[in-house]
Enzyme design. Structure first.
Site, PDB file in Angstrom:
ATOM      1  N   ASP A  20       0.829  -1.216  -0.055  1.00 41.51           N
ATOM      2  CA  ASP A  20      -0.098  -0.057   0.019  1.00 41.51           C
ATOM      3  C   ASP A  20       0.760   1.240   0.115  1.00 41.51           C
ATOM      4  O   ASP A  20       0.543   2.133   0.462  1.00 41.51           O
ATOM      5  CB  ASP A  20      -1.034   0.133   1.095  1.00 41.51           C
ATOM      6  CG  ASP A  20      -0.368  -0.102   2.460  1.00 41.51           C
ATOM      7  OD1 ASP A  20       1.058  -0.198   2.566  1.00 41.51           O
ATOM      8  OD2 ASP A  20      -0.897   0.152   3.516  1.00 41.51           O
ATOM      9  N   HIS A 225      26.384   9.762 -14.921  1.00 40.83           N
ATOM     10  CA  HIS A 225      25.274   9.491 -14.018  1.00 40.83           C
ATOM     11  C   HIS A 225      25.422   8.608 -13.037  1.00 40.83           C
ATOM     12  O   HIS A 225      24.354   8.125 -12.496  1.00 40.83           O
ATOM     13  CB  HIS A 225      23.734   9.213 -14.953  1.00 40.83           C
ATOM     14  CG  HIS A 225      23.479  10.053 -16.215  1.00 40.83           C
ATOM     15  ND1 HIS A 225      22.705   9.929 -16.983  1.00 40.83           N
ATOM     16  CD2 HIS A 225      23.659  11.632 -16.005  1.00 40.83           C
ATOM     17  CE1 HIS A 225      22.354  11.109 -17.606  1.00 40.83           C
ATOM     18  NE2 HIS A 225      23.027  11.970 -17.143  1.00 40.83           N
ATOM     19  N   ASP A 242      27.046  16.906  -7.925  1.00 42.43           N
ATOM     20  CA  ASP A 242      25.752  17.481  -8.714  1.00 42.43           C
ATOM     21  C   ASP A 242      24.817  17.264  -7.884  1.00 42.43           C
ATOM     22  O   ASP A 242      23.892  16.448  -7.906  1.00 42.43           O
ATOM     23  CB  ASP A 242      25.827  16.820 -10.315  1.00 42.43           C
ATOM     24  CG  ASP A 242      25.045  17.574 -11.083  1.00 42.43           C
ATOM     25  OD1 ASP A 242      24.073  18.450 -10.645  1.00 42.43           O
ATOM     26  OD2 ASP A 242      25.032  17.200 -12.416  1.00 42.43           O
ATOM     27  N   ASP A 253      20.276  23.701  -9.630  1.00 41.96           N
ATOM     28  CA  ASP A 253      21.132  22.594 -10.263  1.00 41.96           C
ATOM     29  C   ASP A 253      22.501  23.018 -10.187  1.00 41.96           C
ATOM     30  O   ASP A 253      23.003  23.857 -11.099  1.00 41.96           O
ATOM     31  CB  ASP A 253      20.827  22.342 -11.641  1.00 41.96           C
ATOM     32  CG  ASP A 253      21.426  21.078 -12.307  1.00 41.96           C
ATOM     33  OD1 ASP A 253      22.135  20.394 -11.789  1.00 41.96           O
ATOM     34  OD2 ASP A 253      20.957  20.939 -13.584  1.00 41.96           O
ATOM     35  N   HIS A 334      28.886  15.818 -22.777  1.00 38.43           N
ATOM     36  CA  HIS A 334      27.490  16.096 -22.690  1.00 38.43           C
ATOM     37  C   HIS A 334      27.373  17.894 -23.208  1.00 38.43           C
ATOM     38  O   HIS A 334      28.349  18.364 -23.326  1.00 38.43           O
ATOM     39  CB  HIS A 334      27.006  16.025 -21.107  1.00 38.43           C
ATOM     40  CG  HIS A 334      27.765  16.740 -20.181  1.00 38.43           C
ATOM     41  ND1 HIS A 334      27.659  18.123 -19.982  1.00 38.43           N
ATOM     42  CD2 HIS A 334      28.852  16.254 -19.414  1.00 38.43           C
ATOM     43  CE1 HIS A 334      28.570  18.372 -19.103  1.00 38.43           C
ATOM     44  NE2 HIS A 334      29.309  17.284 -18.459  1.00 38.43           N
ATOM     45  N   HIS A 338      21.030  23.764 -20.062  1.00 38.11           N
ATOM     46  CA  HIS A 338      19.702  23.317 -20.446  1.00 38.11           C
ATOM     47  C   HIS A 338      18.743  24.226 -19.740  1.00 38.11           C
ATOM     48  O   HIS A 338      19.134  25.250 -18.838  1.00 38.11           O
ATOM     49  CB  HIS A 338      19.275  21.642 -19.929  1.00 38.11           C
ATOM     50  CG  HIS A 338      19.802  21.392 -18.377  1.00 38.11           C
ATOM     51  ND1 HIS A 338      19.100  21.975 -17.379  1.00 38.11           N
ATOM     52  CD2 HIS A 338      20.945  20.955 -18.168  1.00 38.11           C
ATOM     53  CE1 HIS A 338      19.494  21.644 -16.262  1.00 38.11           C
ATOM     54  NE2 HIS A 338      20.653  20.952 -16.546  1.00 38.11           N
ATOM     55  N   HIS A 345      15.300  19.717 -16.014  1.00 36.98           N
ATOM     56  CA  HIS A 345      15.489  20.001 -17.281  1.00 36.98           C
ATOM     57  C   HIS A 345      14.267  20.210 -17.805  1.00 36.98           C
ATOM     58  O   HIS A 345      13.372  19.677 -18.162  1.00 36.98           O
ATOM     59  CB  HIS A 345      15.832  18.713 -17.775  1.00 36.98           C
ATOM     60  CG  HIS A 345      17.121  17.937 -17.559  1.00 36.98           C
ATOM     61  ND1 HIS A 345      17.598  16.743 -17.771  1.00 36.98           N
ATOM     62  CD2 HIS A 345      18.232  18.617 -16.931  1.00 36.98           C
ATOM     63  CE1 HIS A 345      19.047  16.331 -17.402  1.00 36.98           C
ATOM     64  NE2 HIS A 345      19.451  17.564 -16.901  1.00 36.98           N
ATOM     65  N   GLU A 363      27.210  24.380 -17.785  1.00 36.61           N
ATOM     66  CA  GLU A 363      28.007  23.076 -17.080  1.00 36.61           C
ATOM     67  C   GLU A 363      28.793  22.548 -17.804  1.00 36.61           C
ATOM     68  O   GLU A 363      28.642  21.266 -18.126  1.00 36.61           O
ATOM     69  CB  GLU A 363      26.810  22.028 -16.414  1.00 36.61           C
ATOM     70  CG  GLU A 363      25.801  21.793 -17.545  1.00 36.61           C
ATOM     71  CD  GLU A 363      24.783  20.961 -16.965  1.00 36.61           C
ATOM     72  OE1 GLU A 363      25.053  19.863 -16.217  1.00 36.61           O
ATOM     73  OE2 GLU A 363      23.633  21.117 -16.645  1.00 36.61           O
ATOM     74  N   TYR A 367      36.254  15.108 -18.096  1.00 36.34           N
ATOM     75  CA  TYR A 367      36.372  13.786 -17.383  1.00 36.34           C
ATOM     76  C   TYR A 367      37.399  13.133 -18.175  1.00 36.34           C
ATOM     77  O   TYR A 367      37.780  12.598 -19.238  1.00 36.34           O
ATOM     78  CB  TYR A 367      34.909  12.943 -17.671  1.00 36.34           C
ATOM     79  CG  TYR A 367      33.858  13.789 -17.502  1.00 36.34           C
ATOM     80  CD1 TYR A 367      33.369  14.186 -16.138  1.00 36.34           C
ATOM     81  CD2 TYR A 367      33.318  14.700 -18.563  1.00 36.34           C
ATOM     82  CE1 TYR A 367      32.414  14.778 -15.760  1.00 36.34           C
ATOM     83  CE2 TYR A 367      32.250  15.689 -18.281  1.00 36.34           C
ATOM     84  CZ  TYR A 367      31.763  15.719 -16.760  1.00 36.34           C
ATOM     85  OH  TYR A 367      30.935  16.697 -16.566  1.00 36.34           O
ATOM     86  N   ARG A 376      33.464  19.032 -13.139  1.00 36.48           N
ATOM     87  CA  ARG A 376      32.298  19.744 -14.138  1.00 36.48           C
ATOM     88  C   ARG A 376      31.852  20.839 -12.939  1.00 36.48           C
ATOM     89  O   ARG A 376      31.886  20.689 -11.596  1.00 36.48           O
ATOM     90  CB  ARG A 376      31.021  18.867 -14.031  1.00 36.48           C
ATOM     91  CG  ARG A 376      29.673  19.600 -14.762  1.00 36.48           C
ATOM     92  CD  ARG A 376      28.718  18.779 -15.041  1.00 36.48           C
ATOM     93  NE  ARG A 376      27.924  18.016 -14.110  1.00 36.48           N
ATOM     94  CZ  ARG A 376      28.261  16.539 -14.030  1.00 36.48           C
ATOM     95  NH1 ARG A 376      29.059  15.895 -14.684  1.00 36.48           N
ATOM     96  NH2 ARG A 376      27.653  15.933 -13.234  1.00 36.48           N
ATOM     97  N   GLU A 378      28.953  24.054 -12.397  1.00 38.55           N
ATOM     98  CA  GLU A 378      27.616  24.266 -12.830  1.00 38.55           C
ATOM     99  C   GLU A 378      26.942  25.320 -12.091  1.00 38.55           C
ATOM    100  O   GLU A 378      26.734  25.338 -11.017  1.00 38.55           O
ATOM    101  CB  GLU A 378      26.774  23.067 -12.941  1.00 38.55           C
ATOM    102  CG  GLU A 378      25.261  23.192 -13.183  1.00 38.55           C
ATOM    103  CD  GLU A 378      24.559  21.824 -13.475  1.00 38.55           C
ATOM    104  OE1 GLU A 378      24.981  20.993 -12.975  1.00 38.55           O
ATOM    105  OE2 GLU A 378      23.428  21.903 -14.206  1.00 38.55           O
TER     106      GLU A 378
HETATM  107  N1  GLY Z   1      21.918  17.569 -12.529  1.00 38.17           N
HETATM  108  C1  GLY Z   1      21.303  17.231 -13.800  1.00 38.17           C
HETATM  109  C2  GLY Z   1      21.803  17.990 -14.808  1.00 38.17           C
HETATM  110  O1  GLY Z   1      23.161  18.602 -14.464  1.00 38.17           O
HETATM  111  O2  GLY Z   1      21.580  18.154 -15.839  1.00 38.17           O
HETATM  112 MN    MN Z   2      23.439  19.164 -12.336  1.00 42.96          MN
HETATM  113 MN    MN Z   3      22.099  20.718 -15.163  1.00 42.89          MN
END
Ligand code: GLY
Ligand code: MN
Ligand code: MN
Length: 408
Positions: A20, A225, A242, A253, A334, A338, A345, A363, A367, A376, A378
């Site tokens: 439940d 990730h 992150d 973020d 990457h 965003h 996102h 960001e 690596y 990184r 950000e």
């Molecule tokens: N933490 C997700 C990103 O940096 O896009």
């Molecule tokens: Mn992030």
């Molecule tokens: Mn991000």
């Protein structure tokens, strides 16, 4: 919305787990954006050209009861909902089907939200999709259209109130980061660091992380990730975090990379400053009128220059590169930015020029698997007519500041 068009927006479901149990409720961002109701089983109808004034905006809510009040706490009453949303016509959701018969006899076009995020992955049927299936079966001869284009446009330009919420989220994230600068030392576990952030977030009335946090020491930082967060932070390693809290459903973020023992090595500093340089230059490139695809290409060139400087790629690699897979992508895999807002996102206008009021992350990262090193950085920014507002400008970023705060 054209004459005869009616938009219908549903709340999200409370998602089940096992037995439940259920997941914490997360409101549908479009519904929350449009009326501020953070409650399940809610439906918003917007029908500006309806003949009857009371049909132009209607909010349907789950009927509250003394039983619900005992087990779950008070839900919105009709009166409270009017006060919260400014919508006069508030009804219990039980009456929805009946009211729809009247509304659908007048409406010609029905606008429905759809998750059109470019990276969506939805193995379950959402309440929105269930509703869409139901209404199109019940009323097959109406015209149906997408609400997403209007929602993306509205949500991509942040209002002052939204910017304030996002700034608050960034401030709480900053408090979390300052807390862990005093906490991190060799031997500490990644999950202990996660717990420190959570402590700081909850005590500041955030509901917690805006997304699964990445607390990655040493080689783990090269797993983009990585969310296991279960390893020991070792002397000499860099720790990439992150993390961001949410506040009032708005996300922050942030990414920072710090030395576990409080002091960067020469090489770590070199790579760190290369990333920092790209970040600072990239922020300046995000201007009204710029296309995001062009921006990403320019940031690629900035990164290319830094990677050559670090000896990771050569001018020859660049000369011989496949334009579809530039050499810099070996170390920076990457995207740089965003949209951010109610969702980390967030939805936004990817193919139109950047406008003032849009919110982005910036960001870049490098690596280097062969060196067990991932960095990184950000920040979250709002584009303005003249420049930008850096919502994370007070969060320590320079090598010297981080080292000195860690050694305090
Ligand atoms: N933490 C997700 C990103 O940096 O896009
Ligand atoms: Mn992030
Ligand atoms: Mn991000």
């Amino acid at each position: 919305m054209e004459d005869g068009a009616m938009a219908i927006i549903n709340s999200n479901d409370i998602m089940p787990t096992n037995a439940d149990g259920s997941m914490p409720f997360r409101q549908n961002s479009d519904l929350l954006y449009l009326c501020g109701v953070d409650q399940e089983e809610s439906i918003l109808v917007i029908f500006p050209s309806a003949h009857d004034k009371s049909h132009r905006e209607i909010l349907f809510l789950k009927e509250t009861s003394p039983e619900i009040a005992i087990w779950e706490g008070e839900k919105l009453s009709i009166k409270d909902a009017r006060k919260l949303t400014g919508i006069e016509s508030v009804r219990w959701v039980d009456s929805f089907d009946t009211v729809m018969k009247t509304l659908m006899s007048e409406a010609e076009i029905v606008l429905l939200p759809s998750n059109e995020h470019t990276r969506r992955s939805i193995p379950t049927e959402t309440r929105e999709e269930r509703f869409s299936r139901w209404i199109r079966k019940e009323y097959p001869l109406h015209r149906y259209d997408r609400l997403a284009p209007q929602m993306h446009r509205l949500r991509s330009i942040k209002s002052l109130e939204e910017i304030e919420q996002m700034q608050r989220a960034c401030k709480i994230t900053e408090d979390g980061f300052r807390r862990i600068l005093k906490f991190v030392k060799p031997g500490v576990m990644e999950y202990e660091i996660q717990a420190e952030y959570m402590h700081e977030f909850l005590r500041n009335r955030s509901r917690g992380f805006a997304y699964e946090p990445i607390i990655a020491s040493g080689f783990n930082a090269c797993v983009l990730h990585y969310i296991s967060n279960n390893q020991e932070c070792k002397d000499g390693d860099i720790l990439l975090m992150d993390v961001g809290c949410e506040y009032g459903n708005y996300a922050s973020d942030m990414t920072r990379a710090i030395p576990v023992n409080g002091k960067f090595t020469t090489r770590q500093k070199e790579v760190y400053n290369a990333v920092l340089h790209v970040m600072k230059e990239a922020i300046k490139l995000l201007r009204p009128g710029v296309f995001l695809a062009d921006y990403h290409k320019k940031v690629g060139l900035l990164m290319e220059e830094q990677l050559i400087g670090l000896g990771l790629i050569s001018a020859k690699d660049v000369e011989n590169q496949n334009p579809a897979m530039p050499a810099y992508k070996k170390y920076f895999m990457h995207g740089t930015s965003h949209f951010i807002g109610l969702d980390v996102h967030d939805v936004g206008l990817w193919n139109q020029p950047v406008e003032a009021g849009m919110a982005f992350t910036v960001e870049p990262g490098i690596y280097i698997r062969e060196e067990n090193l991932g960095i990184r950085l950000e920040n979250d920014i709002i584009v303005t007519e003249e420049g930008y507002i850096d919502l994370m400008k007070d969060i320590p970023l320079d090598v010297e500041e981080i080292e000195s705060l860690m050694q305090e």
